[in-house]
Enzyme design. Structure first.
Site, mmCIF file in Angstrom:
data_model
loop_
_atom_site.group_PDB
_atom_site.id
_atom_site.type_symbol
_atom_site.label_atom_id
_atom_site.label_comp_id
_atom_site.label_asym_id
_atom_site.label_seq_id
_atom_site.Cartn_x
_atom_site.Cartn_y
_atom_site.Cartn_z
ATOM 1 C CG ASP A 59 -59.705 -7.552 23.339
ATOM 2 O OD1 ASP A 59 -59.374 -6.362 23.174
ATOM 3 O OD2 ASP A 59 -60.774 -8.045 22.936
HETATM 4 N N1 URA Z 1 -61.708 -8.181 18.200
HETATM 5 C C1 URA Z 1 -61.870 -8.389 19.534
HETATM 6 O O1 URA Z 1 -62.993 -8.425 20.039
HETATM 7 N N2 URA Z 1 -60.759 -8.557 20.265
HETATM 8 C C2 URA Z 1 -59.490 -8.561 19.769
HETATM 9 O O2 URA Z 1 -58.538 -8.751 20.511
HETATM 10 C C3 URA Z 1 -59.363 -8.345 18.388
HETATM 11 C C4 URA Z 1 -60.473 -8.159 17.621
#
Ligand code: URA
Length: 243
Positions: A106
């Site tokens: 993310d």
């Molecule tokens: N899980 C999440 O919630 N975000 C990420 O970036 C990776 C794993």
């Protein structure tokens, strides 16, 4: 392998075939201290180091395997919309030769992400069927007890999932930090699992992929490195569960 220097330069991401020929005829390319000014010159790629503009040394690489310590506020998408893309953190030749992120983090998640131009490697590392374990350090919004880690290991029900999902391992480091290992990469999985267990993820860092840890790479946020053969092997070795 023996190849003409214009093809070698193009394969390494130094531009179009025409642009690479120009680099050569302009005298910008040397090998072993010797300027090569004919783009038809055939060169052995094994152990080859190309010097550009008399200053930059580029060891020849048939494929690129790299790791980046992703900073916050960068997107992993190839067409980022709200933040700069992580590929802007790499030198231009790596972008030219189509190095891409392996999977996604993310925009606000930091930590270890792999980059490569080897399609088979990207597939092996990112395909859900391969269950590559990934370890995250989550900062929790609410102080937690070991019960949270236990619940995540037993399995929590996420919306739109047919059955509860369990972490491979989960360990409370202190009341506000949880280390969690997953072998799937569902959308926002760590954040959604923490929410399903009644907490909230305030910050998230990926600290390992397989047996390769971010700390072993000594990369500051925004820094990247080529992976050594041993580090590529570590990716496929057993991760440390802390058990
Ligand atoms: N899980 C999440 O919630 N975000 C990420 O970036 C990776 C794993």
């Amino acid at each position: 392998m023996k190849l003409a220097i214009d093809r070698i330069l193009q394969s390494q991401g130094f531009g179009t075939r025409k642009g690479c020929r120009e680099l050569v005829t302009d005298g910008d390319v040397s090998i072993n201290g010797e300027v090569i000014d004919d783009w038809r010159t055939v060169v052995e790629t094994d152990g080859l180091v190309i010097t550009l503009f008399g200053e930059e040394d580029w060891p020849y690489r048939a494929q690129v395997y790299a790791a980046l310590n992703k900073p916050p506020n960068y997107e992993c998408s190839r067409k980022p919309s709200h933040h700069p893309g992580i590929l802007t953190l790499l030198p231009e030749p790596l972008r030219w030769r189509d190095v891409q992120p392996v999977g996604r983090l993310d925009h606000d998640t930091t930590g270890l992400i792999l980059l490569s131009d080897d399609g088979a490697f990207i597939h092996a590392q990112s395909h859900p069927r391969h269950h590559q374990p990934k370890t995250y350090l989550a900062t929790l919004a609410e102080p937690a007890t070991q019960a949270l880690a236990d619940e995540l290991q037993s399995g929590v029900q996420l919306h739109d999932e047919p059955a509860p999902i369990a972490a491979l391992s989960a360990r409370l480091v202190d009341p506000l930090h949880l280390e969690i290992m997953l072998d799937q990469g569902k959308y926002h999985q760590v954040k959604r699992m923490l929410a399903a267990a009644g907490n909230h993820c305030a910050a998230l860092t990926r600290v390992a992929i397989g047996g390769l840890t971010l700390s072993s790479l000594n990369l500051a946020e925004g820094e990247w490195c080529y992976l050594t053969e041993a580090q590529i092997v570590a990716l496929n070795s057993e991760p440390d569960t802390g058990a």
